[in-house]
Enzyme design. Sequence first.
Site, PDB file in Angstrom:
ATOM      1  CG  ASP A 121      -1.895   1.089   1.325  1.00  0.00           C
ATOM      2  OD1 ASP A 121      -1.899   1.950   0.431  1.00  0.00           O
ATOM      3  OD2 ASP A 121      -2.690   1.102   2.282  1.00  0.00           O
ATOM      4  CD  GLU A 144      -7.813   3.640   2.305  1.00  0.00           C
ATOM      5  OE1 GLU A 144      -7.578   4.262   3.355  1.00  0.00           O
ATOM      6  OE2 GLU A 144      -6.976   2.905   1.748  1.00  0.00           O
ATOM      7  CG  HIS A 176      -9.941   1.007   3.736  1.00  0.00           C
ATOM      8  ND1 HIS A 176     -10.563   1.778   4.694  1.00  0.00           N
ATOM      9  CD2 HIS A 176      -8.618   1.051   4.009  1.00  0.00           C
ATOM     10  CE1 HIS A 176      -9.653   2.283   5.507  1.00  0.00           C
ATOM     11  NE2 HIS A 176      -8.468   1.861   5.125  1.00  0.00           N
TER      12      HIS A 176
END
Length: 392
Positions: free
Chosen positions: A218, A270, A320
């Site tokens: 990420d 997200e 998420h």
Amino acid sequence: MSTDHPAGMVADVRCRLFEAPTEGGGVRYANPLRGWDRTRDERGFAFPNWLVVEVETSTGIVGIGDAALAADLIPPIVETRLAPLVRGRAVAEIQETWQLMYRATMAWGRKGLGMVAISAVDLALWDALGKALGAPVHDLLGGRRAETIRVYASRLYGSDSLDDLAAEAQRYVDEGFTAFKQRFLWGAPDGRKGMRANIDLVRTVREVVGDDADLMADAYMGWDLEYARGMVHLLEPFDLRWLEEPLVPDDLDGYAALTRESAIAIAHGEHEFTLAGFAEIVRRGAARVLQFDTNRVGGITQAVKICALAEAFGLQVVPHAGQVHNYHVVASQPACPMAEYFPPQAIEVGNELPHWLFEGEPLAVDGAVRLNGKPGFGVTVSPREPVREVTR
């Protein structure tokens, strides 16, 4: 709708705000402020607040929803803009209530805080409906597809010590996880030296978890397109299942380019807030994995629609964050192969907080969680230290 429906009518809507200190003031990870704000000591964002929205029905049921994104800013929206719209409406008329909330706030709230507030109320309505009908929410969405949900251990923040990072990864392997997500530390301001340091982080974790494990990474909106292209090239030997949020959310051209060019699946969403926004991501070919958060994207009412959109286009949805509402979506929707899971430990960024706030929040065993089958979401508000309720 008849007022004798088991769910009854909405009698009240109220907010309860909770907070907890973050251990050491947060952790470091790549983020969009890097290179712009030198005062943050390279730390990423921390969200130590959590909002619970309670919908009390005319039959005495209390449904629970929640919000995590800028939770301390949400109560005025719920209390002054949404609650007057929702009180007196039938609990079971969730679709119509959602449209009412959305259209009443559309001019200023269709993305960001307005949608987060709508999400919290929507979740509370679904929880109340499930409790009234004696059914878990996943059954209201079509039924649970399996007894357990595969989850990935989501932490592995960058560290100056690769040995510490390896030890943390080994701990999750020993706990039975077969999927893992780590964070990058470095972005465009750090140049090629930062790229090599990022690769060292990924190499360290991959060597611990092995070639058969799913590994994701990420960048939390912390890169630009040129830097991301360079990183993708360097990351390909490590067989990542996906690269998450490499760019700022609105750079759909950049996301589309990476998705076309990369052998690594690009994950995005997200920080997208609407069904229409996800439709644009899909239309532009800007991701292969969609990552809404149910308590940001309009609640259950919109989450299942995005899952249907993804299913129609052969894309995967991995919501998420952990949290029980996301698990009910994953449990019931064919487009969702697994879920995120934040191991319960010291509160560092805020995503760990539900373990300390909700009784019934599932705990992973051998890399999977099992929902308890109780009506609604199956959780109650039961804060434990260091979480405390804020007097408002």
